[in-house]
Design an enzyme around this catalytic site. Structure first.
Site, PDB file in Angstrom:
ATOM      1  N   LYS A  16       0.812  -1.220   0.000  1.00  0.00           N
ATOM      2  CA  LYS A  16       0.000   0.000   0.000  1.00  0.00           C
ATOM      3  C   LYS A  16       0.851   1.278   0.000  1.00  0.00           C
ATOM      4  CE  LYS A  16      -2.141   0.026   3.925  1.00  0.00           C
ATOM      5  NZ  LYS A  16      -1.742   1.172   4.726  1.00  0.00           N
ATOM      6  N   ARG A  92      -9.071   3.630   9.559  1.00  0.00           N
ATOM      7  CA  ARG A  92      -8.757   2.275  10.001  1.00  0.00           C
ATOM      8  C   ARG A  92      -9.814   1.719  10.931  1.00  0.00           C
ATOM      9  NH1 ARG A  92      -3.014   2.651   9.341  1.00  0.00           N
ATOM     10  NH2 ARG A  92      -1.865   0.738   9.710  1.00  0.00           N
ATOM     11  N   ARG A 127       6.075 -11.167   3.681  1.00  0.00           N
ATOM     12  CA  ARG A 127       6.672  -9.901   3.237  1.00  0.00           C
ATOM     13  C   ARG A 127       7.143  -9.075   4.434  1.00  0.00           C
ATOM     14  NH1 ARG A 127       2.632  -7.254  -1.290  1.00  0.00           N
ATOM     15  NH2 ARG A 127       2.527  -8.991  -2.732  1.00  0.00           N
ATOM     16  N   ARG A 133      11.333  -4.011   9.410  1.00  0.00           N
ATOM     17  CA  ARG A 133      11.233  -2.662   9.965  1.00  0.00           C
ATOM     18  C   ARG A 133      11.239  -2.757  11.489  1.00  0.00           C
ATOM     19  NH1 ARG A 133       6.106   0.355   7.652  1.00  0.00           N
ATOM     20  NH2 ARG A 133       5.229  -0.201   9.668  1.00  0.00           N
ATOM     21  N   ARG A 144      -1.066  -6.555  14.489  1.00  0.00           N
ATOM     22  CA  ARG A 144      -1.552  -5.619  13.474  1.00  0.00           C
ATOM     23  C   ARG A 144      -2.487  -6.314  12.488  1.00  0.00           C
ATOM     24  NH1 ARG A 144       3.777  -3.482  13.043  1.00  0.00           N
ATOM     25  NH2 ARG A 144       3.829  -3.581  10.780  1.00  0.00           N
TER      26      ARG A 144
HETATM   27  P1  ADP Z   1       1.436  -0.554   8.468  1.00  0.00           P
HETATM   28  O1  ADP Z   1       0.465  -0.483   7.318  1.00  0.00           O
HETATM   29  O2  ADP Z   1       2.690  -1.264   8.140  1.00  0.00           O
HETATM   30  O3  ADP Z   1       0.819  -0.941   9.772  1.00  0.00           O
HETATM   31  P2  ADP Z   1       1.355   2.337   8.783  1.00  0.00           P
HETATM   32  O4  ADP Z   1       2.505   3.122   8.346  1.00  0.00           O
HETATM   33  O5  ADP Z   1       0.075   2.528   8.056  1.00  0.00           O
HETATM   34  O6  ADP Z   1       1.919   0.883   8.720  1.00  0.00           O
HETATM   35  O7  ADP Z   1       1.068   2.574  10.350  1.00  0.00           O
HETATM   36  C1  ADP Z   1       2.031   2.310  11.335  1.00  0.00           C
HETATM   37  C2  ADP Z   1       1.386   2.359  12.717  1.00  0.00           C
HETATM   38  O8  ADP Z   1       0.877   3.677  12.966  1.00  0.00           O
HETATM   39  C3  ADP Z   1       0.165   1.459  12.904  1.00  0.00           C
HETATM   40  O9  ADP Z   1       0.536   0.149  13.256  1.00  0.00           O
HETATM   41  C4  ADP Z   1      -0.604   2.180  14.013  1.00  0.00           C
HETATM   42  O10 ADP Z   1      -0.035   1.933  15.280  1.00  0.00           O
HETATM   43  C5  ADP Z   1      -0.360   3.630  13.672  1.00  0.00           C
HETATM   44  N1  ADP Z   1      -1.421   4.188  12.806  1.00  0.00           N
HETATM   45  C6  ADP Z   1      -1.289   4.632  11.524  1.00  0.00           C
HETATM   46  N2  ADP Z   1      -2.453   5.073  11.035  1.00  0.00           N
HETATM   47  C7  ADP Z   1      -3.369   4.912  12.022  1.00  0.00           C
HETATM   48  C8  ADP Z   1      -4.757   5.156  12.132  1.00  0.00           C
HETATM   49  N3  ADP Z   1      -5.465   5.665  11.116  1.00  0.00           N
HETATM   50  N4  ADP Z   1      -5.363   4.850  13.306  1.00  0.00           N
HETATM   51  C9  ADP Z   1      -4.684   4.337  14.334  1.00  0.00           C
HETATM   52  N5  ADP Z   1      -3.375   4.079  14.306  1.00  0.00           N
HETATM   53  C10 ADP Z   1      -2.705   4.351  13.162  1.00  0.00           C
END
Ligand code: ADP
Length: 190
Positions: A16, A92, A127, A133, A144
């Site tokens: 994504k 989310r 992946r 990371r 997650r």
């Molecule tokens: P990934 O898709 O690998 O989880 P992101 O970069 O989208 O990574 O997000 C990293 C972390 O940031 C998430 O695991 C969460 O803890 C937090 N986060 C990001 N966007 C949101 C959101 N819209 N609501 C709640 N937490 C978020």
């Protein structure tokens, strides 16, 4: 000119983030990644970063009470009004989706499309293990993915009910996936 307002949804590790960068570039819209904003805040040690860091490292979700105002503030900026936006990582949760709908509605705006970049759980797990990371520990990955199924996957129906959902197969070469994404967006623009 049509101003694109798009959401991209997909499991962590679906590609994504990578595809979002390419799409934002190709369509000239602002890439609004809540993960990037939060990671930058953690790096800078701001109040937001201090509030978010532990939650992020454990694989949890930062609270809606923090995330909704954060996006609301950003989405009102001139560059997004002019160029449109690709939301990556938001909404989310159901509350975030409702929050997005009302913040756009207040401006007389609507989403163009919500894309589900679909990659099966088994593949995204591989992946993520491979990319290594800092917040990709095995426990955090599992947490997650569970949260995605519980909180975010139900949003697919929410978008489908509004006629906004398009699902794109995220397996295969990066450029092939990009082509599929473009086809879906171009169809909405036609
Ligand atoms: P990934 O898709 O690998 O989880 P992101 O970069 O989208 O990574 O997000 C990293 C972390 O940031 C998430 O695991 C969460 O803890 C937090 N986060 C990001 N966007 C949101 C959101 N819209 N609501 C709640 N937490 C978020």
């Amino acid at each position: 000119m049509v101003v694109l307002r798009m959401v991209i949804l997909g499991r962590q590790g679906s590609g994504k983030g990578t595809q979002s960068l390419r799409l934002a570039e190709a369509y000239g819209c602002v890439h609004l990644s809540t993960g990037d904003i939060l990671r930058a805040a953690v790096g800078e040690g701001t109040d937001l970063g201090q509030q978010a860091e532990a939650v992020m490292n454990s694989g949890g979700l930062v609270g809606d009470d923090i995330m909704i105002p954060l996006v609301q503030e950003r989405i009102g900026k001139d560059d997004i009004a002019t160029s449109g936006v690709l939301l990556d990582g938001f909404p989310r949760t159901a509350d975030q989706a409702n929050g997005l709908e009302s913040m756009l509605g207040a401006r007389g705006q609507m989403l163009t499309v919500a894309i589900n970049l679909d990659v099966p759980v088994a593949e995204v797990t591989l992946r993520m293990m491979a990319r290594g990371r800092e917040d990709d520990t095995e426990d955090a990955i599992a947490r997650r993915l569970d949260l995605y199924e519980a909180e975010t996957a139900p949003l697919l129906d929410w978008f489908a009910e509004r006629g906004l959902l398009a699902t794109v197969d995220g397996l295969g070469e990066e450029s092939d996936v990009f082509g599929r994404l473009q086809a879906v967006i171009d169809q909405r623009l036609a």
